[in-house]
Design a protein around this motif. Structure first.
Motif, PDB file in Angstrom:
ATOM      1  N   PHE A 158     -11.455  -4.306  -2.047  1.00 58.81           N
ATOM      2  CA  PHE A 158     -10.407  -5.296  -2.259  1.00 58.81           C
ATOM      3  C   PHE A 158      -9.057  -4.755  -1.793  1.00 58.81           C
ATOM      4  CE2 PHE A 158      -7.518  -8.052  -4.565  1.00 58.81           C
ATOM      5  CZ  PHE A 158      -8.176  -9.274  -4.583  1.00 58.81           C
ATOM      6  N   LEU A 159      -8.758  -3.511  -2.145  1.00 56.54           N
ATOM      7  CA  LEU A 159      -7.484  -2.913  -1.734  1.00 56.54           C
ATOM      8  C   LEU A 159      -7.442  -2.676  -0.224  1.00 56.54           C
ATOM      9  CD1 LEU A 159      -6.794  -0.337  -4.592  1.00 56.54           C
ATOM     10  CD2 LEU A 159      -5.782  -2.590  -4.267  1.00 56.54           C
ATOM     11  N   LYS A 160      -8.575  -2.317   0.366  1.00 56.66           N
ATOM     12  CA  LYS A 160      -8.624  -2.095   1.804  1.00 56.66           C
ATOM     13  C   LYS A 160      -8.260  -3.371   2.552  1.00 56.66           C
ATOM     14  CE  LYS A 160      -9.464   0.500   5.409  1.00 56.66           C
ATOM     15  NZ  LYS A 160      -8.684   1.742   5.675  1.00 56.66           N
ATOM     16  N   ASP A 161      -8.727  -4.507   2.062  1.00 61.16           N
ATOM     17  CA  ASP A 161      -8.416  -5.782   2.707  1.00 61.16           C
ATOM     18  C   ASP A 161      -6.920  -6.079   2.691  1.00 61.16           C
ATOM     19  OD1 ASP A 161     -11.007  -6.360   3.405  1.00 61.16           O
ATOM     20  OD2 ASP A 161     -11.381  -7.730   1.738  1.00 61.16           O
ATOM     21  N   LYS A 162      -6.209  -5.521   1.734  1.00 57.75           N
ATOM     22  CA  LYS A 162      -4.784  -5.811   1.582  1.00 57.75           C
ATOM     23  C   LYS A 162      -3.912  -4.591   1.876  1.00 57.75           C
ATOM     24  CE  LYS A 162      -5.801  -9.331  -1.912  1.00 57.75           C
ATOM     25  NZ  LYS A 162      -5.344 -10.471  -1.101  1.00 57.75           N
ATOM     26  N   GLU A 163      -4.486  -3.587   2.521  1.00 55.81           N
ATOM     27  CA  GLU A 163      -3.787  -2.314   2.701  1.00 55.81           C
ATOM     28  C   GLU A 163      -2.451  -2.463   3.410  1.00 55.81           C
ATOM     29  OE1 GLU A 163      -4.618   2.226   4.385  1.00 55.81           O
ATOM     30  OE2 GLU A 163      -5.915   0.577   5.017  1.00 55.81           O
ATOM     31  N   VAL A 164      -2.409  -3.192   4.512  1.00 53.47           N
ATOM     32  CA  VAL A 164      -1.163  -3.306   5.277  1.00 53.47           C
ATOM     33  C   VAL A 164      -0.081  -3.990   4.451  1.00 53.47           C
ATOM     34  CG1 VAL A 164      -0.089  -4.364   7.292  1.00 53.47           C
ATOM     35  CG2 VAL A 164      -2.307  -3.254   7.524  1.00 53.47           C
ATOM     36  N   GLN A 165      -0.440  -5.110   3.806  1.00 48.21           N
ATOM     37  CA  GLN A 165       0.556  -5.826   2.996  1.00 48.21           C
ATOM     38  C   GLN A 165       1.022  -4.984   1.817  1.00 48.21           C
ATOM     39  OE1 GLN A 165      -2.533  -6.916   4.044  1.00 48.21           O
ATOM     40  NE2 GLN A 165      -2.695  -9.136   3.695  1.00 48.21           N
ATOM     41  N   VAL A 166       0.084  -4.276   1.191  1.00 44.52           N
ATOM     42  CA  VAL A 166       0.445  -3.424   0.047  1.00 44.52           C
ATOM     43  C   VAL A 166       1.396  -2.321   0.481  1.00 44.52           C
ATOM     44  CG1 VAL A 166      -0.462  -1.672  -1.535  1.00 44.52           C
ATOM     45  CG2 VAL A 166      -1.591  -3.896  -1.365  1.00 44.52           C
ATOM     46  N   LYS A 167       1.086  -1.681   1.593  1.00 48.59           N
ATOM     47  CA  LYS A 167       1.953  -0.578   2.043  1.00 48.59           C
ATOM     48  C   LYS A 167       3.334  -1.084   2.445  1.00 48.59           C
ATOM     49  CE  LYS A 167      -1.299   3.014   3.244  1.00 48.59           C
ATOM     50  NZ  LYS A 167      -1.944   3.812   4.296  1.00 48.59           N
ATOM     51  N   ARG A 168       3.379  -2.286   2.986  1.00 47.23           N
ATOM     52  CA  ARG A 168       4.686  -2.845   3.326  1.00 47.23           C
ATOM     53  C   ARG A 168       5.505  -3.047   2.059  1.00 47.23           C
ATOM     54  NH1 ARG A 168       3.036  -7.018   6.052  1.00 47.23           N
ATOM     55  NH2 ARG A 168       3.149  -5.996   8.080  1.00 47.23           N
ATOM     56  N   ALA A 169       4.879  -3.567   1.014  1.00 44.08           N
ATOM     57  CA  ALA A 169       5.577  -3.770  -0.256  1.00 44.08           C
ATOM     58  C   ALA A 169       6.009  -2.440  -0.865  1.00 44.08           C
ATOM     59  CB  ALA A 169       4.680  -4.534  -1.230  1.00 44.08           C
ATOM     60  N   LEU A 170       5.129  -1.446  -0.811  1.00 47.24           N
ATOM     61  CA  LEU A 170       5.462  -0.146  -1.380  1.00 47.24           C
ATOM     62  C   LEU A 170       6.576   0.532  -0.591  1.00 47.24           C
ATOM     63  CD1 LEU A 170       1.899   1.239  -2.246  1.00 47.24           C
ATOM     64  CD2 LEU A 170       3.555   0.138  -3.773  1.00 47.24           C
ATOM     65  N   LEU A 171       6.551   0.357   0.730  1.00 45.01           N
ATOM     66  CA  LEU A 171       7.607   0.926   1.570  1.00 45.01           C
ATOM     67  C   LEU A 171       8.969   0.373   1.180  1.00 45.01           C
ATOM     68  CD1 LEU A 171       8.093   2.741   4.147  1.00 45.01           C
ATOM     69  CD2 LEU A 171       8.023   0.621   5.448  1.00 45.01           C
ATOM     70  N   GLU A 172       8.974  -0.891   0.768  1.00 39.81           N
ATOM     71  CA  GLU A 172      10.220  -1.540   0.355  1.00 39.81           C
ATOM     72  C   GLU A 172      10.535  -1.287  -1.122  1.00 39.81           C
ATOM     73  OE1 GLU A 172       9.401  -5.573   1.346  1.00 39.81           O
ATOM     74  OE2 GLU A 172       9.684  -5.280   3.509  1.00 39.81           O
ATOM     75  N   GLY A 173       9.662  -0.535  -1.793  1.00 39.88           N
ATOM     76  CA  GLY A 173       9.880  -0.242  -3.203  1.00 39.88           C
ATOM     77  C   GLY A 173       9.658  -1.435  -4.108  1.00 39.88           C
ATOM     78  N   ASP A 174       8.909  -2.428  -3.620  1.00 40.06           N
ATOM     79  CA  ASP A 174       8.705  -3.666  -4.369  1.00 40.06           C
ATOM     80  C   ASP A 174       7.364  -3.621  -5.098  1.00 40.06           C
ATOM     81  OD1 ASP A 174       8.586  -6.234  -5.348  1.00 40.06           O
ATOM     82  OD2 ASP A 174       9.190  -7.201  -3.477  1.00 40.06           O
ATOM     83  N   LEU A 175       7.338  -2.978  -6.255  1.00 43.53           N
ATOM     84  CA  LEU A 175       6.100  -2.862  -7.023  1.00 43.53           C
ATOM     85  C   LEU A 175       5.638  -4.223  -7.542  1.00 43.53           C
ATOM     86  CD1 LEU A 175       6.645   0.413  -9.088  1.00 43.53           C
ATOM     87  CD2 LEU A 175       5.403   0.113  -6.943  1.00 43.53           C
ATOM     88  N   ARG A 176       6.548  -5.100  -7.815  1.00 45.96           N
ATOM     89  CA  ARG A 176       6.179  -6.434  -8.297  1.00 45.96           C
ATOM     90  C   ARG A 176       5.350  -7.165  -7.236  1.00 45.96           C
ATOM     91  NH1 ARG A 176       7.868 -10.141 -12.128  1.00 45.96           N
ATOM     92  NH2 ARG A 176       9.432  -8.660 -12.889  1.00 45.96           N
ATOM     93  N   HIS A 177       5.794  -7.107  -5.989  1.00 48.55           N
ATOM     94  CA  HIS A 177       5.049  -7.785  -4.924  1.00 48.55           C
ATOM     95  C   HIS A 177       3.713  -7.099  -4.668  1.00 48.55           C
ATOM     96  CE1 HIS A 177       4.190 -10.279  -1.547  1.00 48.55           C
ATOM     97  NE2 HIS A 177       4.278  -9.305  -0.675  1.00 48.55           N
ATOM     98  N   ALA A 178       3.700  -5.767  -4.713  1.00 47.19           N
ATOM     99  CA  ALA A 178       2.440  -5.041  -4.535  1.00 47.19           C
ATOM    100  C   ALA A 178       1.444  -5.470  -5.602  1.00 47.19           C
ATOM    101  CB  ALA A 178       2.685  -3.535  -4.600  1.00 47.19           C
TER     102      ALA A 178
END
Length: 270
Positions: free
Chosen positions: A220-240
């Protein structure tokens, strides 16, 4: 760890520009000056390759452009994911649960290539938000899934967004596992993806088996890896968190575990 971004100058930037141009993404002048043209070309390349499109040439972008060796990509932090470290991320969880369930989780993360620190922290924080016991569990009754006079999980029965087709789909495909996989659609999709055929459809309880639950979490996380990393890069834990849960349920536990993990999980083993 090498990283090139707008404003930088030099031979490394020039090599980046040459590789972008060779791949069909023209940065403009190949002059060693990382300006707007180089940034735009890099973003286009990143989008093409399914990478985080931040316009920064980090390890994975450089590796994709053959400007870095595979060993230079995000280091594998799994060796540092010890029971002791995870117990600090789960301060209210019996350590025996972590001892029992950490191996299937880390094995699955390794299988799916989710061994870098951002995704390891994402996985552990997700478990804390979904099942603080660090055990794969089945969803319990609540006002969000069961109406006051309805049968268990009746509010899920006709959720078309979950692929449910009416009773008893709501109860049959309720949330399970470390990630609380929910709905006929997800059970079908990940059953096939994990090579289980119709296994999760015929026997949904398999989603609570630790070995399968670990693989479901990782897939499940692999399917969303790019979007998750983008959110984490921006420090947006809520969006992640929203990318996994669809809302902010458990955000406080998720954020607490993530922040604790940043300190207790080493960036790399020496």
């Amino acid at each position: 760890m090498a990283m090139l971004k707008r404003g930088m100058k030099g031979a490394a930037v020039k090599r980046l520009q040459k590789q972008l141009k060779a791949r069909g993404f023209d940065p403009g002048l190949v002059d060693g000056d990382f300006g707007g043209g180089t940034e735009a070309a890099l973003i286009a390349f990143q989008l093409s390759e399914g990478l985080v499109s931040d316009g920064i040439a980090g390890p994975r972008s450089l590796a994709a452009l053959e400007l870095a060796k595979p060993a230079d990509i995000w280091p594998d932090v799994l060796p540092g994911v010890s029971v002791q470290a995870v117990s600090q991320m789960f301060p209210f969880t019996p350590i025996g649960n972590i001892i029992e369930n950490l191996p299937p989780v880390t094995t699955a993360l390794s299988e799916y290539g989710l061994t870098d620190k951002p995704m390891v922290l994402m996985a552990m924080a997700t478990i804390r938000a979904e099942t603080e016991s660090f055990k794969p569990v089945a969803e319990g009754l609540s006002r969000y899934n069961t109406s006051p006079r309805g049968h268990p999980f009746d509010l899920y029965d006709n959720r078309r967004d979950l692929g449910n087709r009416g009773a008893p789909d709501g109860e049959r495909f309720r949330g399970r596992g470390y990630i609380q996989l929910t709905g006929r659609f997800n059970y079908q999709r990940y059953s096939e993806q994990l090579g289980l055929g119709q296994g999760l459809i015929d026997n949904p309880e398999l989603a609570s088996d630790p070995l399968i639950a670990g693989r479901l979490l990782a897939a499940f996380l692999k399917d969303k890896e790019v979007q998750v990393k983008r959110a984490l890069l921006e420090g947006d834990l809520r969006h992640a968190r929203r990318l996994v849960n669809g809302g902010s349920h458990g955000l406080d536990r998720f954020s607490d575990a993530f922040r604790r993990g940043e300190s207790v999980i080493p960036d790399m083993m020496t």
